[in-house]
Design a protein around this motif. Structure first.
Motif, PDB file in Angstrom:
ATOM      1  N   ALA A  73      38.129 -61.660  24.596  1.00 14.58           N
ATOM      2  CA  ALA A  73      38.290 -61.333  26.015  1.00 14.58           C
ATOM      3  C   ALA A  73      39.320 -60.230  26.207  1.00 14.58           C
ATOM      4  N   ILE A  74      40.401 -60.285  25.425  1.00 14.03           N
ATOM      5  CA  ILE A  74      41.424 -59.247  25.533  1.00 14.03           C
ATOM      6  C   ILE A  74      40.837 -57.877  25.198  1.00 14.03           C
ATOM      7  N   LEU A  75      40.097 -57.809  24.102  1.00 11.92           N
ATOM      8  CA  LEU A  75      39.495 -56.534  23.696  1.00 11.92           C
ATOM      9  C   LEU A  75      38.431 -56.081  24.690  1.00 11.92           C
ATOM     10  N   PHE A  76      37.590 -57.036  25.118  1.00 10.39           N
ATOM     11  CA  PHE A  76      36.463 -56.674  25.988  1.00 10.39           C
ATOM     12  C   PHE A  76      36.931 -56.169  27.345  1.00 10.39           C
ATOM     13  N   PHE A  77      37.818 -56.903  27.982  1.00 10.70           N
ATOM     14  CA  PHE A  77      38.225 -56.537  29.344  1.00 10.70           C
ATOM     15  C   PHE A  77      39.283 -55.436  29.363  1.00 10.70           C
ATOM     16  N   SER A  78      39.977 -55.233  28.263  1.00 10.91           N
ATOM     17  CA  SER A  78      40.942 -54.128  28.210  1.00 10.91           C
ATOM     18  C   SER A  78      40.238 -52.779  28.213  1.00 10.91           C
ATOM     19  N   PHE A  79      39.020 -52.760  27.693  1.00 11.71           N
ATOM     20  CA  PHE A  79      38.283 -51.496  27.606  1.00 11.71           C
ATOM     21  C   PHE A  79      36.957 -51.586  28.351  1.00 11.71           C
ATOM     22  N   SER A  80      36.922 -52.377  29.419  1.00 10.13           N
ATOM     23  CA  SER A  80      35.670 -52.622  30.138  1.00 10.13           C
ATOM     24  C   SER A  80      35.131 -51.392  30.840  1.00 10.13           C
ATOM     25  N   LYS A  81      35.987 -50.419  31.112  1.00 14.43           N
ATOM     26  CA  LYS A  81      35.535 -49.226  31.837  1.00 14.43           C
ATOM     27  C   LYS A  81      35.242 -48.054  30.911  1.00 14.43           C
ATOM     28  N   GLN A  82      35.206 -48.317  29.609  1.00 12.78           N
ATOM     29  CA  GLN A  82      34.991 -47.225  28.670  1.00 12.78           C
ATOM     30  C   GLN A  82      33.516 -46.812  28.636  1.00 12.78           C
ATOM     31  N   ASP A  83      33.304 -45.556  28.316  1.00 12.61           N
ATOM     32  CA  ASP A  83      31.957 -45.024  28.147  1.00 12.61           C
ATOM     33  C   ASP A  83      31.299 -45.725  26.955  1.00 12.61           C
ATOM     34  N   GLN A  84      30.124 -46.271  27.181  1.00  8.81           N
ATOM     35  CA  GLN A  84      29.448 -47.039  26.131  1.00  8.81           C
ATOM     36  C   GLN A  84      28.325 -46.252  25.460  1.00  8.81           C
ATOM     37  N   ASN A  85      28.454 -44.944  25.402  1.00 12.09           N
ATOM     38  CA  ASN A  85      27.445 -44.123  24.744  1.00 12.09           C
ATOM     39  C   ASN A  85      27.603 -44.256  23.233  1.00 12.09           C
ATOM     40  N   ILE A  86      26.779 -45.089  22.639  1.00 10.15           N
ATOM     41  CA  ILE A  86      26.884 -45.374  21.215  1.00 10.15           C
ATOM     42  C   ILE A  86      25.944 -44.469  20.441  1.00 10.15           C
ATOM     43  N   ARG A  87      26.515 -43.658  19.574  1.00 13.25           N
ATOM     44  CA  ARG A  87      25.723 -42.778  18.719  1.00 13.25           C
ATOM     45  C   ARG A  87      25.557 -43.410  17.348  1.00 13.25           C
ATOM     46  N   LYS A  88      24.917 -42.688  16.441  1.00 14.74           N
ATOM     47  CA  LYS A  88      24.641 -43.254  15.126  1.00 14.74           C
ATOM     48  C   LYS A  88      25.923 -43.613  14.388  1.00 14.74           C
ATOM     49  N   ARG A  89      26.927 -42.757  14.454  1.00 15.19           N
ATOM     50  CA  ARG A  89      28.168 -43.054  13.733  1.00 15.19           C
ATOM     51  C   ARG A  89      28.825 -44.320  14.271  1.00 15.19           C
ATOM     52  N   GLU A  90      28.910 -44.436  15.597  1.00 17.32           N
ATOM     53  CA  GLU A  90      29.486 -45.647  16.176  1.00 17.32           C
ATOM     54  C   GLU A  90      28.666 -46.875  15.817  1.00 17.32           C
ATOM     55  N   GLY A  91      27.340 -46.707  15.780  1.00 14.24           N
ATOM     56  CA  GLY A  91      26.467 -47.834  15.451  1.00 14.24           C
ATOM     57  C   GLY A  91      26.761 -48.395  14.075  1.00 14.24           C
ATOM     58  N   TYR A  92      26.850 -47.524  13.081  1.00 11.11           N
ATOM     59  CA  TYR A  92      27.138 -47.993  11.724  1.00 11.11           C
ATOM     60  C   TYR A  92      28.544 -48.567  11.619  1.00 11.11           C
ATOM     61  N   LEU A  93      29.496 -47.962  12.299  1.00 11.80           N
ATOM     62  CA  LEU A  93      30.867 -48.456  12.245  1.00 11.80           C
ATOM     63  C   LEU A  93      30.974 -49.821  12.926  1.00 11.80           C
ATOM     64  N   ILE A  94      30.275 -49.994  14.045  1.00 11.43           N
ATOM     65  CA  ILE A  94      30.286 -51.276  14.748  1.00 11.43           C
ATOM     66  C   ILE A  94      29.695 -52.377  13.884  1.00 11.43           C
ATOM     67  N   VAL A  95      28.577 -52.089  13.232  1.00 14.92           N
ATOM     68  CA  VAL A  95      27.937 -53.108  12.394  1.00 14.92           C
ATOM     69  C   VAL A  95      28.852 -53.507  11.247  1.00 14.92           C
ATOM     70  N   ALA A  96      29.434 -52.522  10.570  1.00 11.26           N
ATOM     71  CA  ALA A  96      30.316 -52.831   9.444  1.00 11.26           C
ATOM     72  C   ALA A  96      31.531 -53.631   9.904  1.00 11.26           C
TER      73      ALA A  96
END
Length: 483
Positions: free
Chosen positions: A52-75
């Protein structure tokens, strides 16, 4: 530039989801009065609070996930899930060593099924259920689950789905990726429920039926019994396990098309046809010598062979017999099954049938090209032409897989483990199988390894679960260069 704040928000959402999935185990704790509800409540609270701390602290961030973010998120998601998923083990005291807790949790989430526990039946019921749940979560992938039920994250789901989903194919049930993920989970949940019912009808307690169904459909292999499935020497239960392990190793899009009556789409899959044929041939070929050189009856020899073949080939890892007692020849054949894997788009690990099929077909075509160098002989899978880029990708995967296996085995040998054990441990962890050969055979576990080796094998399990490239690309300087 990598959007780290967007990644942090998604990690928060995943941790909140992980905490929620810890809660069902609390019900078993109260029902069986096993006294482990407090560790589960505490672990769930910590996971959800941090999320909850992580999610709501950055709730207004741009969520445009590209390929690099996708692989980093999964890992990163598998790392975060492992670190927070081990809390119930540590807090309850069922596992006191940090490397052991990491190993057991990573083994669960990657559906490997290797264990450091010497007395599984002594675990409290709630913790034991959470252990099974880690495999069910990891079976079809926590990212696919999130894309299916967490649209509030507002992310570009295709990048996560591509990074998470195993295999080189990109078949989709629906043009919208979220709908695809949902339908895959409907199939997954539905088969799990049916499997629970059949196990229960076969004589398992309701608690054991739930646990074994979760790990069967995840092709994970964790059991509530020290003897694994050998505890249930009941033909009905073991044949049910064989059937559902086979289904779990099948591409879930193929299962979906079969359920909705699109059988032409089922039999169009070259991979599925090869899967059915190879599994049947291997069972028959290995059941004959098992029957001839043992004192087992025909049905028992066939059942034991079919169970072990399907269990190892689909990377489930359940055990009903000590296949290393069948002789050196059959032991080698069972060891080779660790490198096969099920179908792409299934819950199984390993190399996958589609890669083997592509490699085999391309090798046959190479002979034709040698004889007829000017002929244009395309490689086709499911009637479609396979591009050179895909062939190169598969060849690179197979080469890197072999290199990781060899190098990993060398590392274990350097640390003093015998050759068979080194080969077996790395092969089974890389393929996310569970049992192997040597001192990690079907009747053994991984508790004797030193802490460093357990952490090293945990990394190998993650490499195998995320199909090498998702992890290894993070070590490439090209990944981190700003674009």
């Amino acid at each position: 530039m990598i959007h780290y704040k967007a990644i942090a928000k998604i990690m928060g959402g995943l941790l909140m989801l992980l905490g929620l999935l810890m809660l069902p185990g609390i019900g078993f704790s109260y029902y069986y009065e096993s006294g482990d509800q407090v560790p589960l409540i505490y672990s769930a609270f910590v996971s959800m609070a941090m999320g909850a701390i992580l999610f709501f602290s950055f709730s207004k961030q741009d969520q445009n996930i590209r390929k690099r973010e996708g692989y980093l998120i999964v890992a990163l998601s598998w790392v975060f899930m492992s670190l927070f998923g081990m809390l119930p083990f540590l807090v309850s005291g069922t596992i006191t060593s940090l490397p052991d807790a990491i190993f057991e949790t990573v083994s669960g989430l990657t559906t490997t099924g290797a264990s450091i526990l010497n007395d599984i039946e002594a675990l409290p019921k709630g913790i034991l259920f959470w252990r099974s749940m880690t495999q069910w979560i990891g079976g079809l992938g926590i990212i696919v689950l999130t894309v299916a039920i967490f649209p509030l994250l507002g992310i570009g789901g295709i990048e996560l789905f591509v990074a998470e989903s195993p295999g080189p194919t990109s078949d989709k049930l629906h043009p919208r990726i979220r709908e695809t993920a949902k339908r895959l989970w409907y199939v997954y949940v539905g088969l799990t429920v049916v499997c629970i019912g059949l196990y229960f009808l076969g004589g398992m307690s309701f608690y054991d039926a739930i646990n074994h169904a979760l790990t069967t459909m995840a092709t994970g292999g964790f059991s509530t019994k020290n003897a694994s499935m050998a505890y249930y020497d009941v033909p009905f239960i073991q044949y049910v396990a064989i059937l559902f392990m086979f289904l779990a190793g099948t591409n879930f899009t193929v299962i979906y098309f079969g359920l909705v009556g699109k059988f032409d789409r089922v039999w169009k899959s070259d991979e599925f046809k090869a899967y059915v044929l190879v599994v049947a041939l291997i069972i028959v070929a290995m059941a004959i010598p098992v029957y001839l050189f043992s004192d087992l009856g025909v049905e028992k020899a066939f059942r034991d062979t079919a169970f072990q073949v399907v269990s190892l080939l689909t990377t489930t890892g359940f055990v009903t017999a000590d296949y290393t007692s069948y002789g050196h020849g059959l032991t080698i054949l069972f060891f080779l099954l660790l490198f096969v894997g099920g179908c792409a788009g299934s819950t199984s690990g390993g190399i996958k049938f589609i890669r083997h099929l592509t490699f085999f077909k391309n090798t046959i075509l190479e002979f034709k090209r040698i004889v007829h160098p000017r002929a244009v002989v395309p490689l086709k899978i499911n009637g479609d032409r396979v591009t050179g880029k895909i062939i190169t990708h598969i060849m690179n995967f197979l080469l890197i897989y072999l290199m990781v296996f060899v190098m990993g085995s060398v590392v274990l040998s350097v640390f003093g483990y015998d050759m068979l054990t080194s080969f077996g441990a790395v092969a089974t962890c890389l393929g996310n199988v569970g049992p192997a050969i040597g001192k990690v055979g079907p009747l053994d576990n991984f508790s004797f390894f030193d802490p460093f080796t357990k952490l090293f094998l945990s990394f190998i399990m993650l490499l195998g679960r995320l199909e090498l490239f998702t992890i290894l690309v993070l070590f490439s300087p090209y990944f981190w260069r700003a674009n």
